[in-house]
Design a protein around this motif. Structure first.
Motif, PDB file in Angstrom:
ATOM      1  N   UNK A   8      51.181   0.449   7.861  1.00 52.75           N
ATOM      2  CA  UNK A   8      52.475  -0.127   7.496  1.00 52.75           C
ATOM      3  C   UNK A   8      52.277  -0.910   6.214  1.00 52.75           C
ATOM      4  N   UNK A   9      53.352  -1.229   5.554  1.00 57.34           N
ATOM      5  CA  UNK A   9      53.270  -1.976   4.297  1.00 57.34           C
ATOM      6  C   UNK A   9      52.855  -3.420   4.549  1.00 57.34           C
ATOM      7  N   UNK A  10      52.684  -4.147   3.452  1.00 58.74           N
ATOM      8  CA  UNK A  10      52.309  -5.561   3.552  1.00 58.74           C
ATOM      9  C   UNK A  10      53.365  -6.318   4.386  1.00 58.74           C
ATOM     10  N   UNK A  11      52.869  -7.137   5.312  1.00 62.38           N
ATOM     11  CA  UNK A  11      53.766  -7.968   6.107  1.00 62.38           C
ATOM     12  C   UNK A  11      54.650  -7.229   7.095  1.00 62.38           C
ATOM     13  N   UNK A  12      54.323  -5.971   7.384  1.00 62.14           N
ATOM     14  CA  UNK A  12      55.177  -5.188   8.296  1.00 62.14           C
ATOM     15  C   UNK A  12      54.940  -5.564   9.756  1.00 62.14           C
ATOM     16  N   UNK A  13      53.738  -6.094  10.034  1.00 65.07           N
ATOM     17  CA  UNK A  13      53.429  -6.477  11.417  1.00 65.07           C
ATOM     18  C   UNK A  13      52.282  -5.689  12.027  1.00 65.07           C
ATOM     19  N   UNK A  14      51.387  -5.181  11.189  1.00 71.37           N
ATOM     20  CA  UNK A  14      50.230  -4.424  11.701  1.00 71.37           C
ATOM     21  C   UNK A  14      49.374  -5.302  12.621  1.00 71.37           C
ATOM     22  N   UNK A  15      49.117  -6.532  12.171  1.00 72.07           N
ATOM     23  CA  UNK A  15      48.284  -7.430  12.973  1.00 72.07           C
ATOM     24  C   UNK A  15      49.015  -7.822  14.255  1.00 72.07           C
ATOM     25  N   UNK A  16      50.303  -8.100  14.136  1.00 71.73           N
ATOM     26  CA  UNK A  16      51.088  -8.430  15.340  1.00 71.73           C
ATOM     27  C   UNK A  16      50.999  -7.263  16.336  1.00 71.73           C
ATOM     28  N   UNK A  17      51.033  -6.037  15.838  1.00 70.38           N
ATOM     29  CA  UNK A  17      50.986  -4.855  16.708  1.00 70.38           C
ATOM     30  C   UNK A  17      49.603  -4.659  17.329  1.00 70.38           C
ATOM     31  N   UNK A  18      48.558  -4.805  16.504  1.00 70.94           N
ATOM     32  CA  UNK A  18      47.212  -4.594  17.057  1.00 70.94           C
ATOM     33  C   UNK A  18      46.822  -5.743  18.004  1.00 70.94           C
ATOM     34  N   UNK A  19      47.348  -6.950  17.734  1.00 70.28           N
ATOM     35  CA  UNK A  19      47.099  -8.057  18.675  1.00 70.28           C
ATOM     36  C   UNK A  19      47.622  -7.678  20.064  1.00 70.28           C
ATOM     37  N   UNK A  20      48.799  -7.074  20.084  1.00 72.63           N
ATOM     38  CA  UNK A  20      49.385  -6.687  21.379  1.00 72.63           C
ATOM     39  C   UNK A  20      48.542  -5.610  22.054  1.00 72.63           C
ATOM     40  N   UNK A  21      48.177  -4.580  21.310  1.00 74.25           N
ATOM     41  CA  UNK A  21      47.419  -3.473  21.907  1.00 74.25           C
ATOM     42  C   UNK A  21      46.029  -3.944  22.348  1.00 74.25           C
ATOM     43  N   UNK A  22      45.452  -4.878  21.594  1.00 72.11           N
ATOM     44  CA  UNK A  22      44.155  -5.435  22.002  1.00 72.11           C
ATOM     45  C   UNK A  22      44.300  -6.186  23.328  1.00 72.11           C
ATOM     46  N   UNK A  23      45.416  -6.909  23.474  1.00 70.30           N
ATOM     47  CA  UNK A  23      45.657  -7.619  24.743  1.00 70.30           C
ATOM     48  C   UNK A  23      45.822  -6.632  25.894  1.00 70.30           C
ATOM     49  N   UNK A  24      46.248  -5.414  25.595  1.00 74.04           N
ATOM     50  CA  UNK A  24      46.390  -4.380  26.626  1.00 74.04           C
ATOM     51  C   UNK A  24      45.053  -3.664  26.858  1.00 74.04           C
ATOM     52  N   UNK A 175      61.901  -5.329  12.764  1.00 73.64           N
ATOM     53  CA  UNK A 175      62.675  -6.388  12.113  1.00 73.64           C
ATOM     54  C   UNK A 175      63.322  -7.324  13.126  1.00 73.64           C
ATOM     55  N   UNK A 176      63.167  -7.029  14.414  1.00 75.93           N
ATOM     56  CA  UNK A 176      63.709  -7.915  15.455  1.00 75.93           C
ATOM     57  C   UNK A 176      62.656  -8.903  15.928  1.00 75.93           C
ATOM     58  N   UNK A 177      62.909  -9.525  17.074  1.00 75.46           N
ATOM     59  CA  UNK A 177      61.936 -10.493  17.605  1.00 75.46           C
ATOM     60  C   UNK A 177      60.654  -9.829  18.092  1.00 75.46           C
ATOM     61  N   UNK A 178      59.604 -10.630  18.196  1.00 75.00           N
ATOM     62  CA  UNK A 178      58.302 -10.102  18.637  1.00 75.00           C
ATOM     63  C   UNK A 178      58.381  -9.453  20.014  1.00 75.00           C
ATOM     64  N   UNK A 179      59.231 -10.003  20.871  1.00 73.64           N
ATOM     65  CA  UNK A 179      59.347  -9.451  22.236  1.00 73.64           C
ATOM     66  C   UNK A 179      59.782  -7.985  22.179  1.00 73.64           C
ATOM     67  N   UNK A 180      60.633  -7.675  21.220  1.00 74.10           N
ATOM     68  CA  UNK A 180      61.108  -6.289  21.086  1.00 74.10           C
ATOM     69  C   UNK A 180      59.985  -5.387  20.554  1.00 74.10           C
ATOM     70  N   UNK A 181      59.180  -5.919  19.614  1.00 73.42           N
ATOM     71  CA  UNK A 181      58.015  -5.169  19.125  1.00 73.42           C
ATOM     72  C   UNK A 181      57.099  -4.843  20.306  1.00 73.42           C
ATOM     73  N   UNK A 182      56.872  -5.837  21.147  1.00 81.77           N
ATOM     74  CA  UNK A 182      55.968  -5.645  22.288  1.00 81.77           C
ATOM     75  C   UNK A 182      56.522  -4.596  23.252  1.00 81.77           C
ATOM     76  N   UNK A 183      57.825  -4.639  23.466  1.00 84.18           N
ATOM     77  CA  UNK A 183      58.467  -3.672  24.369  1.00 84.18           C
ATOM     78  C   UNK A 183      58.281  -2.242  23.836  1.00 84.18           C
ATOM     79  N   UNK A 184      58.485  -2.072  22.551  1.00 81.87           N
ATOM     80  CA  UNK A 184      58.355  -0.746  21.936  1.00 81.87           C
ATOM     81  C   UNK A 184      56.907  -0.275  21.969  1.00 81.87           C
ATOM     82  N   UNK A 185      55.997  -1.217  21.733  1.00 80.65           N
ATOM     83  CA  UNK A 185      54.578  -0.851  21.744  1.00 80.65           C
ATOM     84  C   UNK A 185      54.110  -0.507  23.154  1.00 80.65           C
ATOM     85  N   UNK A 186      54.672  -1.193  24.128  1.00 78.92           N
ATOM     86  CA  UNK A 186      54.265  -0.904  25.509  1.00 78.92           C
ATOM     87  C   UNK A 186      54.633   0.546  25.864  1.00 78.92           C
TER      88      UNK A 186
END
Ligand code: ATP
Length: 201
Positions: A8-24, A175-186
């Motif tokens: 993803x581009x700069x600031x898109x949320x790659x780290x936020x996404x991998x943090x979630x998957x790492x927690x899984x 572009x929404x809240x983190x909870x929605x990112x987590x839901x989509x990633x799950x």
């Protein structure tokens, strides 16, 4: 070994996404970290860089002077190519080593440059984290305390959004809240577990 490439581009949320998957419980191999590791003192790539560019690219403690090296390759195309000829194979080797060492159901390779070079050949599936440009700028400025013009310049140098999306198997809008990112990633996590099983682990 099933590998999901995440970009993803700069600031898109790659780290936020991998943090979630790492927690899984999923192993995350980070190309940014690998690119720093291969130029640590004692690594062959650092020796090769010093052979090519000379001692001024080292700091007094023997670590790489990134700024000095950046200044050299910034204005010299041949120098940049030489540097990449040293670092890219070393980074590729380091990523392959870490992927092979992973024992989780699937492995994530996160890289800002996944789609630009040969790193995409290491993955079975491409996941793009995507946000509109104004969100990229706002979140990066808030995180790094840098001027928005600097973020815009980096975005301009990166692959364009449409092109990145076109290469993806999966796109997660962030572009929404983190909870929605987590839901989509799950949901994707469940898909990847199935794909990995079908792939043979
Ligand atoms: P870079 O390419 O610069 O390393 P990145 O793609 O890893 O960036 P992150 O660092 O994960 O992006 O996210 C950028 C900033 O936006 C961070 O401060 C992060 O906490 C924040 N952020 C990410 N996703 C969200 C969200 N859904 N809601 C609010 N803030 C978010």
């Amino acid at each position: 070994m099933f590998v999901v490439g995440l970009t993803g581009g700069i600031g898109s949320g790659k780290t936020a996404a991998t943090d979630y998957l790492a927690r899984r419980g999923i192993a995350v191999v980070d190309a940014d970290l690998a690119s720093r590791r291969v130029v640590e003192p004692g690594q062959p790539a650092l020796d090769a860089i010093v052979d090519r560019f000379g001692e001024p690219v080292l700091q007094t403690d023997g670590t790489l002077n990134r700024r000095a090296l950046r200044d050299i390759v910034f204005s010299d195309e041949a120098a940049r190519r030489d540097l990449e000829a040293i670092t890219h194979p070393a980074i590729g080797e380091e990523l392959r080593r870490q992927i092979l060492a992973s024992s989780t159901p699937y492995t994530v390779l996160v890289s800002p440059l996944l789609l630009e070079g040969s790193q995409k050949d290491m993955v079975h599936r491409i996941l793009v984290i995507d946000v509109p440009p104004d969100v990229q700028v706002a979140r990066t400025v808030a995180r790094d305390q840098v001027p928005d013009t600097q973020v815009a310049a980096i975005m301009k140098a990166q692959m364009q959004r449409d092109q990145r999306r076109a290469l993806a198997h999966d796109v997660v809008e962030n572009h929404g809240p983190l909870a929605l990112l987590h839901e989509r990633l799950e949901a994707l996590h469940q898909t990847y577990l199935k794909l990995a099983e079908r792939h043979g682990g």
